[in-house]
Design a protein around this motif. Structure first.
Motif, short mmCIF file in Angstrom:
data_model
loop_
_atom_site.label_atom_id
_atom_site.label_comp_id
_atom_site.label_asym_id
_atom_site.label_seq_id
_atom_site.Cartn_x
_atom_site.Cartn_y
_atom_site.Cartn_z
N ALA A 1 0.84 -1.21 0.00
CA ALA A 1 0.00 0.00 0.00
C ALA A 1 0.87 1.26 0.00
N LEU A 2 1.99 1.22 0.75
CA LEU A 2 2.85 2.40 0.86
C LEU A 2 3.59 2.69 -0.44
N ARG A 3 3.72 1.66 -1.28
CA ARG A 3 4.37 1.87 -2.59
C ARG A 3 3.35 2.27 -3.65
N SER A 4 2.07 2.42 -3.24
CA SER A 4 1.01 2.83 -4.17
C SER A 4 0.59 4.27 -3.86
N PRO A 5 -0.18 4.90 -4.76
CA PRO A 5 -0.65 6.26 -4.46
C PRO A 5 -1.91 6.30 -3.60
N ALA A 6 -2.22 5.24 -2.86
CA ALA A 6 -3.47 5.14 -2.08
C ALA A 6 -3.71 6.42 -1.26
N ARG A 7 -4.99 6.79 -1.19
CA ARG A 7 -5.38 8.03 -0.53
C ARG A 7 -5.24 7.97 0.98
N TYR A 8 -5.58 6.82 1.54
CA TYR A 8 -5.55 6.66 2.99
C TYR A 8 -4.98 5.30 3.33
N ILE A 9 -4.05 5.28 4.28
CA ILE A 9 -3.50 4.02 4.77
C ILE A 9 -3.50 4.10 6.29
N GLY A 10 -4.18 3.17 6.94
CA GLY A 10 -4.23 3.17 8.40
C GLY A 10 -3.94 1.79 8.93
N ALA A 11 -3.34 1.72 10.12
CA ALA A 11 -3.02 0.42 10.72
C ALA A 11 -3.37 0.44 12.19
N LEU A 12 -4.04 -0.64 12.62
CA LEU A 12 -4.45 -0.78 14.01
C LEU A 12 -3.25 -1.11 14.88
N GLY A 13 -3.25 -0.59 16.10
CA GLY A 13 -2.19 -0.94 17.04
C GLY A 13 -1.74 0.27 17.84
N SER A 14 -1.17 -0.03 18.99
CA SER A 14 -0.70 1.04 19.89
C SER A 14 0.54 1.71 19.30
N ARG A 15 0.99 2.77 19.96
CA ARG A 15 2.22 3.45 19.54
C ARG A 15 3.40 2.48 19.56
#
Lengths: 105, 247
Positions: free
Chosen positions: B177-191
């Motif tokens: 996803a990070l190598r694509s032009p995707a508009r939004y990328i989110g990932a679950l998990g704590s800091r």
């Protein structure tokens, strides 16, 4: 339009006929954009919206009439229109709505 | 609606259901009121508005409508007098790719569909990606997400949410996803989880600037605790990004 699909399918499964109302012109400010749609079943149910609630009940009556006659109709609602004054378009704009019976799929 | 118009309308509905770009011209007034012409982005058209001038104008304006993705209203002078024409366009919905067929995903599909997204849930674990858990998703895919992303290619309108908590599944999906032009990328998990994840992504060859695109911790801060609340926080964040309120 896409969001109406599950409802259209349900109504068809229930052997109901369907009319579609589309906002085809907007003068001044209107609550919903051009192309907004509402579907109406032959039982008088509605899905979607053409004005955010202002003229929906009037559109339902016209849609039921269109289903009876089989003929589409271009309607105007707004402050300049007497019917619209009684129906009321809260934002003060004028909208045109095209109501048409859908084919039985 | 006449017979031909009925068949055209059915094709229109089918395209809308499948999320394909399509337009439809309708005569709003005149002797052929209600007549329809279906228009495709490649220039093809089907049906007739019942008058050669109307058909010509509809075909001519189609390119404009496909470019702006906004419907258009026209008055056309025909031999029989002026006719009002409406060109409706149904743009394909934005796609929300949800990696992880978990509880949060089920609520997220509900919110996203209400907001007009096309929802695809991906999870290679068949126990999670069971159709009875996701009857409301547009698609449920039991494959590895990075393989799916490589195949379809994520575009500028794509939103990707990664929820499995399993780095074997999450990290390759995120890298793609990070190598694509995707508009939004989110990932679950704590800091803390995210710091670990960032290190793993770096090891996969991603740069800090790319990794910084990930929304993590995911979702707007609304004090979400229950899965449904977390889904709401994620959805709100996606809407804020789509509306340009946040990056």
């Amino acid at each position: 339009m896409r969001e109406l699909m599950p409802t259209l399918e349900r109504w068809r499964n229930q052997q109901k006929r369907i009319a579609l109302a589309t906002v085809v012109r907007i003068y001044g400010s209107a609550p919903l954009p051009l192309g907004s749609k509402m579907a109406i079943s032959s039982a008088g149910e509605m899905a979607g919206s053409v004005s955010g609630g202002c003229v929906e009940s009037a559109v339902v009556q016209e849609a039921l009439e269109a289903l009876r006659s089989g003929r589409p109709k271009l309607l105007t609602y707004g402050i300049a229109d007497e019917v619209a004054q009684s129906v009321g378009l809260a934002c003060g704009g004028v909208i045109e709505v095209f109501v048409e019976p859908l084919p039985e799929v | 609606m006449a017979g031909t118009d009925a068949s055209i309308y059915r094709q229109f509905e089918e395209a809308v259901r499948k999320g394909r770009l399509v337009a439809m011209a309708t005569a709003l007034t005149g002797p052929t009121i209600g007549a329809k012409m279906l228009l495709w982005p490649d220039g093809r058209s089907e049906g007739s508005l019942g008058e050669p001038t109307l058909d010509a104008v509809a075909r001519e304006r189609a390119a404009q409508v496909f470019a702006s993705l906004r419907p258009e209203r026209l008055t056309v002078e025909t031999a029989g007098g002026p006719v009002e024409l409406f060109l409706d366009v149904q743009p394909p919905p934005p796609r929300l790719w949800i990696v992880g067929a978990v509880h949060i995903a089920a609520a997220l599909v509900t919110y996203a569909r209400t907001l007009g997204f096309y929802t695809i849930v991906i999870d290679p674990r068949t126990a999670f990606a069971a159709p009875e858990r996701f009857p409301h998703a547009d698609e449920l895919v039991t494959r590895w997400p990075d393989a799916v992303f490589a195949e379809v290619g994520l575009d500028e309108s794509a939103c990707v949410v990664v929820l499995t908590h399993d780095e074997k599944i999450d990290n390759p999906a995120l890298a793609m996803a990070l190598r694509s032009p995707a508009r939004y990328i989110g990932a679950l998990g704590s800091r803390r989880t995210h710091a670990k994840r960032a290190a793993a992504l770096k090891a996969l060859g991603l740069e800090d600037a790319q990794i910084a695109r990930i929304h993590a911790p995911i979702g707007l801060d609304i004090g979400a605790r229950r899965p449904e609340e977390i889904a709401l926080a994620i959805m709100a964040e996606i809407v804020a990004v789509m509306n340009g309120k946040i990056e």
